[in-house]
Design a protein around this motif. Structure first.
Motif, PDB file in Angstrom:
ATOM      1  N   UNK A  91       5.365  -6.366  13.058  1.00 45.75           N
ATOM      2  CA  UNK A  91       5.266  -7.820  13.283  1.00 45.75           C
ATOM      3  C   UNK A  91       3.814  -8.222  13.508  1.00 45.75           C
ATOM      4  N   UNK A  92       3.108  -7.432  14.317  1.00 43.68           N
ATOM      5  CA  UNK A  92       1.692  -7.731  14.598  1.00 43.68           C
ATOM      6  C   UNK A  92       0.866  -7.722  13.315  1.00 43.68           C
ATOM      7  N   UNK A  93       1.119  -6.722  12.457  1.00 38.14           N
ATOM      8  CA  UNK A  93       0.375  -6.612  11.198  1.00 38.14           C
ATOM      9  C   UNK A  93       0.700  -7.778  10.260  1.00 38.14           C
ATOM     10  N   UNK A  94       1.959  -8.153  10.196  1.00 37.63           N
ATOM     11  CA  UNK A  94       2.353  -9.294   9.365  1.00 37.63           C
ATOM     12  C   UNK A  94       1.625 -10.564   9.791  1.00 37.63           C
ATOM     13  N   UNK A  95       1.577 -10.805  11.097  1.00 31.37           N
ATOM     14  CA  UNK A  95       0.936 -12.025  11.599  1.00 31.37           C
ATOM     15  C   UNK A  95      -0.576 -11.992  11.355  1.00 31.37           C
ATOM     16  N   UNK A  96      -1.176 -10.826  11.536  1.00 31.08           N
ATOM     17  CA  UNK A  96      -2.624 -10.695  11.325  1.00 31.08           C
ATOM     18  C   UNK A  96      -2.988 -10.946   9.864  1.00 31.08           C
ATOM     19  N   UNK A  97      -2.285 -10.296   8.943  1.00 35.32           N
ATOM     20  CA  UNK A  97      -2.619 -10.451   7.522  1.00 35.32           C
ATOM     21  C   UNK A  97      -2.247 -11.843   7.009  1.00 35.32           C
ATOM     22  N   UNK A  98      -1.175 -12.429   7.562  1.00 40.31           N
ATOM     23  CA  UNK A  98      -0.846 -13.820   7.199  1.00 40.31           C
ATOM     24  C   UNK A  98      -1.978 -14.750   7.612  1.00 40.31           C
ATOM     25  N   UNK A  99      -2.527 -14.560   8.813  1.00 39.31           N
ATOM     26  CA  UNK A  99      -3.586 -15.437   9.319  1.00 39.31           C
ATOM     27  C   UNK A  99      -4.794 -15.431   8.386  1.00 39.31           C
ATOM     28  N   UNK A 100      -5.106 -14.255   7.836  1.00 42.85           N
ATOM     29  CA  UNK A 100      -6.255 -14.142   6.936  1.00 42.85           C
ATOM     30  C   UNK A 100      -5.881 -14.342   5.467  1.00 42.85           C
ATOM     31  N   UNK A 101      -4.629 -14.686   5.212  1.00 40.44           N
ATOM     32  CA  UNK A 101      -4.199 -14.982   3.838  1.00 40.44           C
ATOM     33  C   UNK A 101      -4.200 -13.782   2.921  1.00 40.44           C
ATOM     34  N   UNK A 102      -3.952 -12.598   3.486  1.00 40.83           N
ATOM     35  CA  UNK A 102      -3.996 -11.375   2.691  1.00 40.83           C
ATOM     36  C   UNK A 102      -2.573 -10.927   2.348  1.00 40.83           C
ATOM     37  N   UNK A 108       5.550  -1.845   3.951  1.00 37.97           N
ATOM     38  CA  UNK A 108       4.685  -0.732   4.314  1.00 37.97           C
ATOM     39  C   UNK A 108       4.245  -0.824   5.771  1.00 37.97           C
ATOM     40  N   UNK A 109       4.154  -2.050   6.294  1.00 32.15           N
ATOM     41  CA  UNK A 109       3.862  -2.211   7.719  1.00 32.15           C
ATOM     42  C   UNK A 109       4.980  -1.604   8.554  1.00 32.15           C
ATOM     43  N   UNK A 110       6.220  -1.847   8.159  1.00 33.22           N
ATOM     44  CA  UNK A 110       7.366  -1.287   8.875  1.00 33.22           C
ATOM     45  C   UNK A 110       7.412   0.231   8.712  1.00 33.22           C
ATOM     46  N   UNK A 111       7.224   0.700   7.492  1.00 35.21           N
ATOM     47  CA  UNK A 111       7.267   2.147   7.234  1.00 35.21           C
ATOM     48  C   UNK A 111       6.144   2.861   7.982  1.00 35.21           C
ATOM     49  N   UNK A 112       4.953   2.265   7.980  1.00 34.89           N
ATOM     50  CA  UNK A 112       3.831   2.851   8.711  1.00 34.89           C
ATOM     51  C   UNK A 112       4.119   2.955  10.195  1.00 34.89           C
ATOM     52  N   UNK A 113       4.741   1.896  10.746  1.00 34.53           N
ATOM     53  CA  UNK A 113       5.093   1.919  12.163  1.00 34.53           C
ATOM     54  C   UNK A 113       6.075   3.027  12.483  1.00 34.53           C
ATOM     55  N   UNK A 114       7.084   3.191  11.641  1.00 32.85           N
ATOM     56  CA  UNK A 114       8.080   4.252  11.864  1.00 32.85           C
ATOM     57  C   UNK A 114       7.421   5.623  11.782  1.00 32.85           C
ATOM     58  N   UNK A 115       6.554   5.812  10.782  1.00 33.48           N
ATOM     59  CA  UNK A 115       5.885   7.101  10.610  1.00 33.48           C
ATOM     60  C   UNK A 115       5.014   7.416  11.829  1.00 33.48           C
ATOM     61  N   UNK A 116       4.212   6.446  12.268  1.00 34.73           N
ATOM     62  CA  UNK A 116       3.311   6.674  13.402  1.00 34.73           C
ATOM     63  C   UNK A 116       4.058   6.996  14.682  1.00 34.73           C
ATOM     64  N   UNK A 117       5.105   6.207  14.960  1.00 35.68           N
ATOM     65  CA  UNK A 117       5.887   6.442  16.177  1.00 35.68           C
ATOM     66  C   UNK A 117       6.606   7.789  16.118  1.00 35.68           C
TER      67      UNK A 117
END
Length: 329
Positions: A91-102, A108-117
């Motif tokens: 969620x944090x990554x989605x909001x950050x990249x949305x703010x910068x229009x990227x 992949x944000x969700x998958x990355x979070x699962x992998x890291x945890x």
């Protein structure tokens, strides 16, 4: 009400928040081209896309949700805290990249979070490498196939129709946009379904055999539809105007190319990034005008975002798991 149930309900709520951000963050995938070409107004476009996001319920099996729920990490190490950390990171990554229009990938944000945890909790061997291989293949192939098919379709269309009537291509773009929204809902909504079902198993509120309750399926499609209605306009501007100038002809080619890739991936149970695929297809139709037809400076920024999404969200989720462990000591 017991504390464990309250926390599980809270994590389900977080999953719905992620699904909502997925909808509005990735709305650009479905509507950027059709808004840029003025075939639909922004309001008409999000209503159109949200409807077909939800209609995906009638067309797709739940193979992507099964891949997320059973093919990514060892189910024995999954806990509500691990799902919590993964969702907060995504969620944090989605909001950050949305703010910068990227246009980064919510998937992949969700998958990355699962992998890291998961690596933090159980080490590298807690991962299911067969499922990860399928996901990584999708990461690499989906944007490349998007570029290739978008380029081929745009080149073919412009050669066959030397004086195309925009009216007919506007109608075609309505169809291609609908199909793209359908494929977007069919692939992306299923990722949250897999996460919620995994949460229910790890919380012992569902049997140990993986399955997805009907209420989870229906609610995820509905929440994604509402998120799409919100529209991620910063990202729409990037994808619709900054990568390459779009016409109804090129917009149709980009949407059709992306749809082909996403439909194929969903049928194979591969959780690909719709963002990567659509961005690649838009870059591909730009290439039909020559190397200068696509803004490579914008693509470079987008590519860097893609490159760091999984490592960044993985580190965030691992840091959250560390904080949870410290707070429980």
């Amino acid at each position: 009400m017991e504390l464990g149930l309250i926390f599980t309900l809270f994590v389900i709520f977080l999953a719905f928040i992620f699904e909502f951000t997925n909808g509005f963050h990735d709305a650009a995938n479905s509507i950027a081209t059709i808004v840029a070409t003025k075939v639909l107004s922004p309001l008409q476009a999000v209503i159109w896309a949200a409807f077909f996001n939800c209609a995906a319920f009638f067309f797709f099996k739940l193979s992507v949700a099964t891949t997320i729920g059973t093919g990514l990490v060892n189910p024995e190490i999954v806990s509500p805290y691990l799902i919590f950390a993964s969702l907060i990171s995504a969620i944090s990554w989605n909001l950050l990249t949305w703010y910068y229009g990227l246009p980064s990938s919510s998937s992949h944000a969700l998958i990355g979070g699962i992998i890291g945890a998961s690596i933090y909790k159980g080490g590298i061997y807690s991962l299911q490498f067969s499922g990860l291989t399928k996901i990584m293949a999708g990461i690499l192939l989906s944007p490349l196939l998007g570029i290739l098919i978008g380029l081929c379709l745009a080149t073919l269309i412009t050669k066959i129709f030397s004086n195309p009537n925009d009216k007919w291509f506007k109608i075609l773009q309505l169809v291609s946009s609908a199909m793209l929204s359908l494929s977007h809902g069919g692939n992306d909504a299923q990722k949250t379904m897999g996460i919620i079902s995994l949460l229910l198993i790890s919380s012992f509120y569902q049997g140990q055999e993986f399955h997805i309750p009907s209420w989870v399926v229906l609610s995820c499609y509905a929440v994604m539809g509402f998120g799409t209605l919100a529209g991620g306009w910063r990202i729409v501007h990037t994808m619709g105007q900054k990568i390459t100038p779009l016409t109804p002809i090129l917009g149709s080619a980009a949407e059709t190319g992306a749809t082909i890739v996403i439909f194929a991936a969903t049928s194979l149970g591969a959780p690909v990034s719709t963002t990567h695929t659509v961005t690649g297809a838009i870059a591909g139709v730009g290439l039909s005008r020559g190397l200068t037809g696509t803004s490579w400076s914008i693509m470079y920024k987008i590519f860097l975002t893609w490159l760091i999404t999984i490592p960044a969200t993985g580190l965030i989720a691992a840091a959250i798991m560390l904080l949870i462990n410290l707070s429980l000591i």
